[in-house]
Design a protein around this motif. Sequence first.
Motif, PDB file in Angstrom:
ATOM      1  N   GLY A 105     -36.896 -22.927 -73.187  1.00  0.00           N
ATOM      2  CA  GLY A 105     -38.287 -22.922 -72.756  1.00  0.00           C
ATOM      3  C   GLY A 105     -39.048 -22.018 -73.709  1.00  0.00           C
ATOM      4  O   GLY A 105     -38.461 -21.146 -74.340  1.00  0.00           O
ATOM      5  N   ARG A 106     -40.369 -22.229 -73.820  1.00  0.00           N
ATOM      6  CA  ARG A 106     -41.139 -21.366 -74.712  1.00  0.00           C
ATOM      7  C   ARG A 106     -42.017 -20.458 -73.868  1.00  0.00           C
ATOM      8  O   ARG A 106     -42.731 -20.934 -72.984  1.00  0.00           O
ATOM      9  CB  ARG A 106     -42.029 -22.215 -75.620  1.00  0.00           C
ATOM     10  N   ARG A 107     -41.930 -19.183 -74.111  1.00  0.00           N
ATOM     11  CA  ARG A 107     -42.816 -18.232 -73.446  1.00  0.00           C
ATOM     12  C   ARG A 107     -43.438 -17.385 -74.534  1.00  0.00           C
ATOM     13  O   ARG A 107     -42.816 -16.429 -74.996  1.00  0.00           O
ATOM     14  CB  ARG A 107     -42.029 -17.338 -72.493  1.00  0.00           C
ATOM     15  N   GLY A 108     -44.607 -17.815 -74.977  1.00  0.00           N
ATOM     16  CA  GLY A 108     -45.201 -17.156 -76.120  1.00  0.00           C
ATOM     17  C   GLY A 108     -44.254 -17.307 -77.292  1.00  0.00           C
ATOM     18  O   GLY A 108     -43.723 -18.389 -77.546  1.00  0.00           O
ATOM     19  N   ALA A 109     -43.973 -16.170 -77.954  1.00  0.00           N
ATOM     20  CA  ALA A 109     -43.087 -16.246 -79.115  1.00  0.00           C
ATOM     21  C   ALA A 109     -41.619 -16.270 -78.680  1.00  0.00           C
ATOM     22  O   ALA A 109     -40.741 -16.537 -79.482  1.00  0.00           O
ATOM     23  CB  ALA A 109     -43.357 -15.043 -80.012  1.00  0.00           C
ATOM     24  N   LYS A 110     -41.374 -16.001 -77.409  1.00  0.00           N
ATOM     25  CA  LYS A 110     -39.980 -15.914 -76.936  1.00  0.00           C
ATOM     26  C   LYS A 110     -39.402 -17.286 -76.613  1.00  0.00           C
ATOM     27  O   LYS A 110     -40.133 -18.219 -76.288  1.00  0.00           O
ATOM     28  CB  LYS A 110     -39.929 -15.064 -75.655  1.00  0.00           C
ATOM     29  N   ARG A 111     -38.078 -17.394 -76.673  1.00  0.00           N
ATOM     30  CA  ARG A 111     -37.393 -18.617 -76.265  1.00  0.00           C
ATOM     31  C   ARG A 111     -36.519 -18.293 -75.057  1.00  0.00           C
ATOM     32  O   ARG A 111     -35.739 -17.343 -75.095  1.00  0.00           O
ATOM     33  CB  ARG A 111     -36.506 -19.150 -77.401  1.00  0.00           C
ATOM     34  N   ILE A 112     -36.644 -19.077 -74.012  1.00  0.00           N
ATOM     35  CA  ILE A 112     -35.841 -18.841 -72.801  1.00  0.00           C
ATOM     36  C   ILE A 112     -34.666 -19.820 -72.842  1.00  0.00           C
ATOM     37  O   ILE A 112     -34.872 -21.033 -72.911  1.00  0.00           O
ATOM     38  CB  ILE A 112     -36.674 -19.094 -71.512  1.00  0.00           C
ATOM     39  N   PRO A 113     -33.455 -19.300 -72.761  1.00  0.00           N
ATOM     40  CA  PRO A 113     -32.278 -20.158 -72.973  1.00  0.00           C
ATOM     41  C   PRO A 113     -31.902 -20.967 -71.729  1.00  0.00           C
ATOM     42  O   PRO A 113     -30.939 -20.637 -71.035  1.00  0.00           O
ATOM     43  CB  PRO A 113     -31.181 -19.137 -73.303  1.00  0.00           C
ATOM     44  N   PHE A 114     -32.631 -22.036 -71.456  1.00  0.00           N
ATOM     45  CA  PHE A 114     -32.348 -22.826 -70.254  1.00  0.00           C
ATOM     46  C   PHE A 114     -30.935 -23.416 -70.266  1.00  0.00           C
ATOM     47  O   PHE A 114     -30.186 -23.287 -69.317  1.00  0.00           O
ATOM     48  CB  PHE A 114     -33.385 -23.953 -70.107  1.00  0.00           C
ATOM     49  N   LYS A 115     -30.571 -24.079 -71.364  1.00  0.00           N
ATOM     50  CA  LYS A 115     -29.287 -24.790 -71.369  1.00  0.00           C
ATOM     51  C   LYS A 115     -28.118 -23.813 -71.269  1.00  0.00           C
ATOM     52  O   LYS A 115     -27.177 -24.044 -70.503  1.00  0.00           O
ATOM     53  CB  LYS A 115     -29.183 -25.646 -72.645  1.00  0.00           C
ATOM     54  N   THR A 116     -28.177 -22.714 -72.019  1.00  0.00           N
ATOM     55  CA  THR A 116     -27.010 -21.816 -71.959  1.00  0.00           C
ATOM     56  C   THR A 116     -26.934 -21.124 -70.598  1.00  0.00           C
ATOM     57  O   THR A 116     -25.846 -20.844 -70.110  1.00  0.00           O
ATOM     58  CB  THR A 116     -26.999 -20.779 -73.098  1.00  0.00           C
ATOM     59  N   THR A 117     -28.086 -20.899 -69.963  1.00  0.00           N
ATOM     60  CA  THR A 117     -28.058 -20.345 -68.601  1.00  0.00           C
ATOM     61  C   THR A 117     -27.384 -21.343 -67.668  1.00  0.00           C
ATOM     62  O   THR A 117     -26.538 -20.979 -66.841  1.00  0.00           O
ATOM     63  CB  THR A 117     -29.500 -20.059 -68.129  1.00  0.00           C
ATOM     64  N   MET A 118     -27.749 -22.611 -67.824  1.00  0.00           N
ATOM     65  CA  MET A 118     -27.135 -23.650 -66.985  1.00  0.00           C
ATOM     66  C   MET A 118     -25.636 -23.753 -67.274  1.00  0.00           C
ATOM     67  O   MET A 118     -24.824 -23.863 -66.355  1.00  0.00           O
ATOM     68  CB  MET A 118     -27.857 -24.983 -67.230  1.00  0.00           C
ATOM     69  N   ASP A 119     -25.269 -23.691 -68.554  1.00  0.00           N
ATOM     70  CA  ASP A 119     -23.838 -23.735 -68.895  1.00  0.00           C
ATOM     71  C   ASP A 119     -23.086 -22.597 -68.208  1.00  0.00           C
ATOM     72  O   ASP A 119     -22.003 -22.812 -67.664  1.00  0.00           O
ATOM     73  CB  ASP A 119     -23.632 -23.617 -70.419  1.00  0.00           C
ATOM     74  N   SER A 120     -23.667 -21.399 -68.230  1.00  0.00           N
ATOM     75  CA  SER A 120     -22.990 -20.272 -67.565  1.00  0.00           C
ATOM     76  C   SER A 120     -22.860 -20.551 -66.080  1.00  0.00           C
ATOM     77  O   SER A 120     -21.815 -20.304 -65.483  1.00  0.00           O
ATOM     78  CB  SER A 120     -23.760 -18.964 -67.723  1.00  0.00           C
ATOM     79  N   ALA A 121     -23.931 -21.071 -65.484  1.00  0.00           N
ATOM     80  CA  ALA A 121     -23.885 -21.359 -64.041  1.00  0.00           C
ATOM     81  C   ALA A 121     -22.769 -22.361 -63.746  1.00  0.00           C
ATOM     82  O   ALA A 121     -21.998 -22.199 -62.800  1.00  0.00           O
ATOM     83  CB  ALA A 121     -25.226 -21.916 -63.576  1.00  0.00           C
ATOM     84  N   LEU A 122     -22.665 -23.378 -64.602  1.00  0.00           N
ATOM     85  CA  LEU A 122     -21.689 -24.449 -64.341  1.00  0.00           C
ATOM     86  C   LEU A 122     -20.252 -23.965 -64.541  1.00  0.00           C
ATOM     87  O   LEU A 122     -19.320 -24.559 -64.007  1.00  0.00           O
ATOM     88  CB  LEU A 122     -21.977 -25.650 -65.241  1.00  0.00           C
ATOM     89  N   SER A 123     -20.097 -22.876 -65.318  1.00  0.00           N
ATOM     90  CA  SER A 123     -18.721 -22.420 -65.543  1.00  0.00           C
ATOM     91  C   SER A 123     -18.306 -21.338 -64.550  1.00  0.00           C
ATOM     92  O   SER A 123     -17.169 -20.897 -64.548  1.00  0.00           O
ATOM     93  CB  SER A 123     -18.584 -21.895 -66.970  1.00  0.00           C
ATOM     94  N   LEU A 124     -19.255 -20.910 -63.695  1.00  0.00           N
ATOM     95  CA  LEU A 124     -18.937 -19.764 -62.830  1.00  0.00           C
ATOM     96  C   LEU A 124     -17.894 -20.065 -61.761  1.00  0.00           C
ATOM     97  O   LEU A 124     -16.905 -19.375 -61.642  1.00  0.00           O
ATOM     98  CB  LEU A 124     -20.214 -19.254 -62.157  1.00  0.00           C
ATOM     99  N   ARG A 125     -18.165 -21.061 -60.934  1.00  0.00           N
ATOM    100  CA  ARG A 125     -17.223 -21.389 -59.847  1.00  0.00           C
ATOM    101  C   ARG A 125     -17.061 -22.903 -59.821  1.00  0.00           C
ATOM    102  O   ARG A 125     -17.500 -23.560 -58.880  1.00  0.00           O
ATOM    103  CB  ARG A 125     -17.794 -20.899 -58.503  1.00  0.00           C
ATOM    104  N   PRO A 126     -16.475 -23.453 -60.888  1.00  0.00           N
ATOM    105  CA  PRO A 126     -16.480 -24.909 -61.035  1.00  0.00           C
ATOM    106  C   PRO A 126     -15.873 -25.629 -59.829  1.00  0.00           C
ATOM    107  O   PRO A 126     -16.265 -26.762 -59.527  1.00  0.00           O
ATOM    108  CB  PRO A 126     -15.667 -25.154 -62.308  1.00  0.00           C
ATOM    109  N   GLU A 127     -14.968 -24.968 -59.130  1.00  0.00           N
ATOM    110  CA  GLU A 127     -14.331 -25.641 -57.995  1.00  0.00           C
ATOM    111  C   GLU A 127     -15.318 -25.894 -56.850  1.00  0.00           C
ATOM    112  O   GLU A 127     -15.046 -26.692 -55.965  1.00  0.00           O
ATOM    113  CB  GLU A 127     -13.087 -24.866 -57.522  1.00  0.00           C
ATOM    114  N   THR A 128     -16.486 -25.208 -56.878  1.00  0.00           N
ATOM    115  CA  THR A 128     -17.462 -25.410 -55.798  1.00  0.00           C
ATOM    116  C   THR A 128     -18.532 -26.434 -56.189  1.00  0.00           C
ATOM    117  O   THR A 128     -19.411 -26.743 -55.394  1.00  0.00           O
ATOM    118  CB  THR A 128     -18.190 -24.088 -55.459  1.00  0.00           C
ATOM    119  N   LEU A 129     -18.485 -26.923 -57.428  1.00  0.00           N
ATOM    120  CA  LEU A 129     -19.590 -27.751 -57.939  1.00  0.00           C
ATOM    121  C   LEU A 129     -19.223 -29.229 -58.048  1.00  0.00           C
ATOM    122  O   LEU A 129     -18.056 -29.574 -58.192  1.00  0.00           O
ATOM    123  CB  LEU A 129     -20.025 -27.238 -59.314  1.00  0.00           C
TER     124      LEU A 129
END
Length: 632
Positions: A175-199
């Motif tokens: 995502g773009r927030r001014g000059a910053k980049r917000i890492p949507f995909k890598t945040t989602m990747d981390s979420a998906l790897s946290l407790r895969p047995e529940t997903l």
Amino acid sequence: MSTPFRSGAFRLSPSDYRALTDTARQNPEAYWQTQGTRLEWVNAPSSAQDTGNGWFADGTLNASVNCLDRHLETRGDQTALIWRAEEADHVVRLTYRDLHARVCQMANVLRAHGISRGDRVAIHLPTVLEGVIGMLACARLGAIHVVLFGGFSPEAIADRLADSGTALVITANVGRRGAKRIPFKTTMDSALSLRPETLFVRSVLVVSVTDEPVPMQAGRDEMLTPLLEKAEASCPAETMASTDPLFLLYTSGSTGKPKGIVHGTGGYLTWASYTHELVFDHQPGDVFWCTADIGWITGHSYVVYGPLSNGGTILLFEGMPSHPGPGRWWEVIQSHKVTTFYTSPTAIRALMREGNELPRQYDLTSLRVLGTVGEPISQEAWSWFDDVIGGGRCAFVDTWWQTESGGIMISPVPGAVKEKPASATLPLPGVHPVLLDDKGQVLDGATEGVLCLDGSWPGRALTIWNDDTLFQTTYLRPYPGHYFTGDGARRDEDGYYWITGRVDDVINVSGHRIGSAEIEDALAAEHAIVESAAIGIPHDLKGQGIVVYAVARDPSHPELEMLAVRAITAKVGRYAAPEKVYIVPDLPKTRSGKNVRRLMRKIACGETDGLGDLSTLADPEIVDVLIRIVQG
Ligand code: WTA
């Protein structure tokens, strides 16, 4: 203090409004039956009541047809959506016909990935077109969308994906927030790897907001744009029951677990359409800008479903108010001739600090209606917004409502209800607030108490996903016979409501609801901390800020504050970072072991005179210890 009526051709006069209020009171069923006709039904409902599991029970319809298809003949070439990118020269305009085609393409992509009625699809995106398109595409297939706020941490995302049983995720590379980049995909990747047995997530579709590459997991992840380009631009719409869920939206309450508030289709959409037209005085030619993120209920009801069901034109702005300079929003209003501007007190407070000269450099005369939502607004902020932005000409709607109510409940109606600065004023026709004392007795006249709602209304949430008991115990049981809102309010001699804030343990930081229990649960998972209490204290910019008192396992540990902040931002998100963490030897408790939050709040605010009766505390001496720690 009250302002005179603003001149201007508003839809309703005070007497129209009184007539609506009287009809809604005298014959609610007929009133809601009529309001139900603002939608296009496949089978029109034969009754207009809350059956206990939703409104308009035997009606059938499709929400995306109501927001798109039925406008094609009458306003197919009208702009439905203006998307304004970070860069001032990058604007995308979609007519109703374009938006319809894009939604059909998205629906076909989802369908090709196995999504059908009742499936849950999570949308985790910055403010890009695919957010609105994704929501409407889910609605078209009868799939249930679960929009996740971009500020959630991977932990918070994983909890919500698991609870909702989401099958497919739409996210962005960044995502773009001014000059910053917000890492949507890598945040989602981390979420998906946290407790895969529940997903249950099978597919992740990724929008390219920039051309930055992101890691893709073969067999699970695909770039969305090429799929959309190849997809057919027509797609049949599923016929849904009025009481079928349209979406889940997670919000915070007094338990640590986030609640998946479930909204139905017919009742919710009727409410979004009714309130959008009434409160914003919706008229042809309006350009409606609601600055809320689609991750919140305001984005659902007043970016998407309200204005589009009414055939309006919405503006979406990818950027921030302060980038590249603090005049950005005023430039957007000027450039796109925004007529209706709906935002938060928190944003107004920040913009106010930039002074009056800056907004005066822009032509804001297109504005007709100004609105705020999410927290109490001060008289000072109200008057500044009204005067400096609205030029004293606009109707001002301070709208009170909540995720669970689906749409606005208490608010002025332009031209019909005289504003008083900083009051949400009167209930909309068909809404019945009551104020109760601690014992649940209804209070009459000018008074202050706990705000409850009597009767049902079409926008009321159906339940909490997977936990109807929690729905009952949170909203219906605390004050039997009334719906408990969690807020307190004052009613003045004119019957006007002044919302005083939450009476439960929910903290409102910049309009974001955060449960004390969510923070305390996050800290409970941190080994170094034995026990904690999170409270809200007044904050100039954010409305409320979070203060944490924590008891450490080993008070000599050098980095306790930092550990605590990290535990909270990891479990909840950066938006829940506390202002201050006090490491204390113990918390003030009653003899029965209940934390005395009132005391902790007063001490954190420096209000140490008149702390009241301390004799009920298990250890009254802890109070002086806390005062010493807080006062440093
Ligand atoms: C607060 C946002 C004062 C209130 C639509 C409510 C307000 C909570 C106002 C809901 C207002 C919302 N004046 N307080 N005009 N509007 N609130 O679920 O405490 O994110 O219960 O819904 O925000 O927050 P939610």
